[in-house]
Write an enzyme that holds these catalytic residues in place. Structure first.
Site, short mmCIF file in Angstrom:
data_model
loop_
_atom_site.label_atom_id
_atom_site.label_comp_id
_atom_site.label_asym_id
_atom_site.label_seq_id
_atom_site.Cartn_x
_atom_site.Cartn_y
_atom_site.Cartn_z
N ASP A 38 0.84 -1.20 0.00
CA ASP A 38 0.00 0.00 0.00
C ASP A 38 0.88 1.25 0.00
OD1 ASP A 38 -3.28 0.13 0.72
OD2 ASP A 38 -2.18 2.04 0.91
N TYR A 160 -11.44 6.14 -15.14
CA TYR A 160 -11.63 4.92 -14.33
C TYR A 160 -12.22 3.80 -15.20
CZ TYR A 160 -13.33 2.07 -10.37
OH TYR A 160 -13.57 1.05 -9.48
N THR A 195 -16.67 0.56 1.09
CA THR A 195 -15.26 0.65 1.48
C THR A 195 -14.90 2.13 1.63
OG1 THR A 195 -14.45 0.90 -0.77
CG2 THR A 195 -14.67 -1.38 0.03
N1 LIG Z 1 -15.68 -0.01 -3.63
C1 LIG Z 1 -16.35 -0.18 -4.76
O1 LIG Z 1 -17.56 0.10 -4.83
C2 LIG Z 1 -15.67 -0.73 -5.98
C3 LIG Z 1 -16.47 -1.12 -7.07
C4 LIG Z 1 -15.85 -1.66 -8.20
C5 LIG Z 1 -14.47 -1.83 -8.22
N2 LIG Z 1 -13.72 -1.43 -7.14
C6 LIG Z 1 -12.29 -1.64 -7.22
O2 LIG Z 1 -11.90 -2.50 -6.15
C7 LIG Z 1 -10.56 -2.22 -5.78
C8 LIG Z 1 -10.48 -2.00 -4.28
O3 LIG Z 1 -11.28 -0.89 -3.97
P1 LIG Z 1 -11.66 -0.46 -2.48
O4 LIG Z 1 -13.05 0.05 -2.56
O5 LIG Z 1 -11.33 -1.52 -1.51
O6 LIG Z 1 -10.67 0.79 -2.31
P2 LIG Z 1 -10.17 1.57 -0.98
O7 LIG Z 1 -9.97 3.00 -1.38
O8 LIG Z 1 -11.07 1.29 0.15
O9 LIG Z 1 -8.76 0.91 -0.73
C9 LIG Z 1 -7.76 1.03 -1.72
C10 LIG Z 1 -6.39 0.93 -1.11
O10 LIG Z 1 -5.47 1.18 -2.17
C11 LIG Z 1 -4.44 2.03 -1.71
N3 LIG Z 1 -3.87 2.76 -2.82
C12 LIG Z 1 -4.43 3.79 -3.52
N4 LIG Z 1 -3.56 4.26 -4.42
C13 LIG Z 1 -2.44 3.50 -4.32
C14 LIG Z 1 -1.19 3.53 -4.99
N5 LIG Z 1 -0.93 4.41 -5.94
N6 LIG Z 1 -0.26 2.61 -4.63
C15 LIG Z 1 -0.51 1.71 -3.65
N7 LIG Z 1 -1.66 1.66 -2.97
C16 LIG Z 1 -2.63 2.55 -3.31
C17 LIG Z 1 -5.13 2.95 -0.71
O11 LIG Z 1 -4.19 3.53 0.19
C18 LIG Z 1 -6.10 1.98 -0.04
O12 LIG Z 1 -5.53 1.36 1.09
C19 LIG Z 1 -10.14 -1.01 -6.62
O13 LIG Z 1 -9.42 -1.47 -7.75
C20 LIG Z 1 -11.45 -0.41 -7.04
O14 LIG Z 1 -11.35 0.33 -8.23
C21 LIG Z 1 -14.28 -0.88 -6.05
#
Ligand SMILES: NC(=O)c1ccc[n+]([C@@H]2O[C@H](COP(=O)([O-])OP(=O)(O)OC[C@H]3O[C@@H](n4cnc5c(N)ncnc54)[C@H](O)[C@@H]3O)[C@@H](O)[C@H]2O)c1
Length: 254
Positions: A38, A160, A195
């Protein structure tokens, strides 16, 4: 405990929060050693503490997934600590609804940064991680797309969406190229999941709108996705590669 990942080492990006944190805890409970990658050191350390509290082993590897040198170092740190890598779970991603909008409203700098974190990161992780999977005799690559890549929405996040869409094609290419090395690649498309990524946008009104629009009647929880990832990481999915798994409460089936 069934220990579905006993003896495996999983590198999970974006594992400091949200779905990545949940998967870290779940994978460790199933026997994996976890490399918690992270950009946020505090968040990564907290995930490691959570894993250790349940008797598992994890390492915090801090860096930006969009930067090759950081990714290379995080892969090396994981291999140094746990001896091998078997699972590359490319979970890190950002959704910046304020800056990433329609193509008409997004500036080039934001577009490039979203692409770098959501798409180029997977290039770096697979470039530096696949040789480790080969040395281990095979493994599983998991990508994270989104329902946003499967349909257009009037509330656009075009960078995105484009990045997540590109991952669908990359998934197939990785699956076909590396099948001979016993390396599988699959992509999960989450629907709306509660999240920290969604938290700033989940007003009571929007939450009610989402709940009403999802056939199963609720937005997802991180564990809903972590269980799908656990299946793809484990040998239970050994005949699956190049596939897409939609985990969205039925949203896309409407
Ligand atoms: N939450 C949703 O509704 C949703 C829906 C579809 C897809 N997604 C995808 O699921 C995945 C996880 O999403 P989430 O909701 O758990 O996100 P989140 O924001 O809760 O957690 C993401 C984590 O990634 C880390 N991060 C961000 N940029 C970074 C970087 N440049 N280098 C290293 N770490 C980095 C952040 O510090 C965080 O800990 C993502 O790829 C997101 O696009 C999420």
């Amino acid at each position: 405990m069934s220990m579905r990942l006993k003896g495996k080492v999983a590198l999970i990006t974006g594992a400091g929060m949200g779905m990545g944190r949940e998967a870290s805890v779940l994978f460790a409970a199933e026997g994996a050693h976890v490399v918690v990658c992270d950009i946020n050191k505090k968040a990564a350390d907290e995930t490691v503490t959570l894993v250790e509290k349940t008797g598992g082993q994890a390492l915090a590897a801090v860096g930006d997934v969009a930067i090759e040198d950081d990714v290379k170092r995080m892969v090396e740190e994981g291999v140094k600590r746990f001896g091998a890598l078997h699972v590359l779970y490319n979970n890190a991603g950002v959704l910046w609804k304020d800056k990433d909008r329609s193509v008409l409203e997004t500036d080039g700098e934001q577009w490039d940064r979203v692409m770098a974190i959501n798409l180029k990161s997977v290039f770096w992780v697979t470039k530096h991680g696949i040789p480790c999977l080969k040395r281990a005799g095979g493994g599983s690559i998991i990508l994270v797309g989104s329902v946003s890549a499967l349909a257009g929405f009037t509330r656009a996040q075009d960078a995105y969406t484009a990045a997540k869409g590109a991952l669908i094609s990359l998934n197939k290419s990785l699956a076909i190229q590396f099948a001979k090395d016993r390396i599988r690649s699959n992509i999960i498309h989450p629907g709306i999941v509660e999240t920290p990524l969604q938290a700033p946008y989940l007003t009571p009104e929007l939450r009610a709108e989402f709940n009403a629009g999802i056939p199963l009647g609720r937005i997802g929880q991180p564990r809903d996705i972590a269980y799908a990832a656990l299946f793809l990481a484990s040998e239970e999915s050994s005949f699956m590669t190049g596939a897409e798994m939609i985990v969205d409460g039925g949203f896309m089936a409407q």
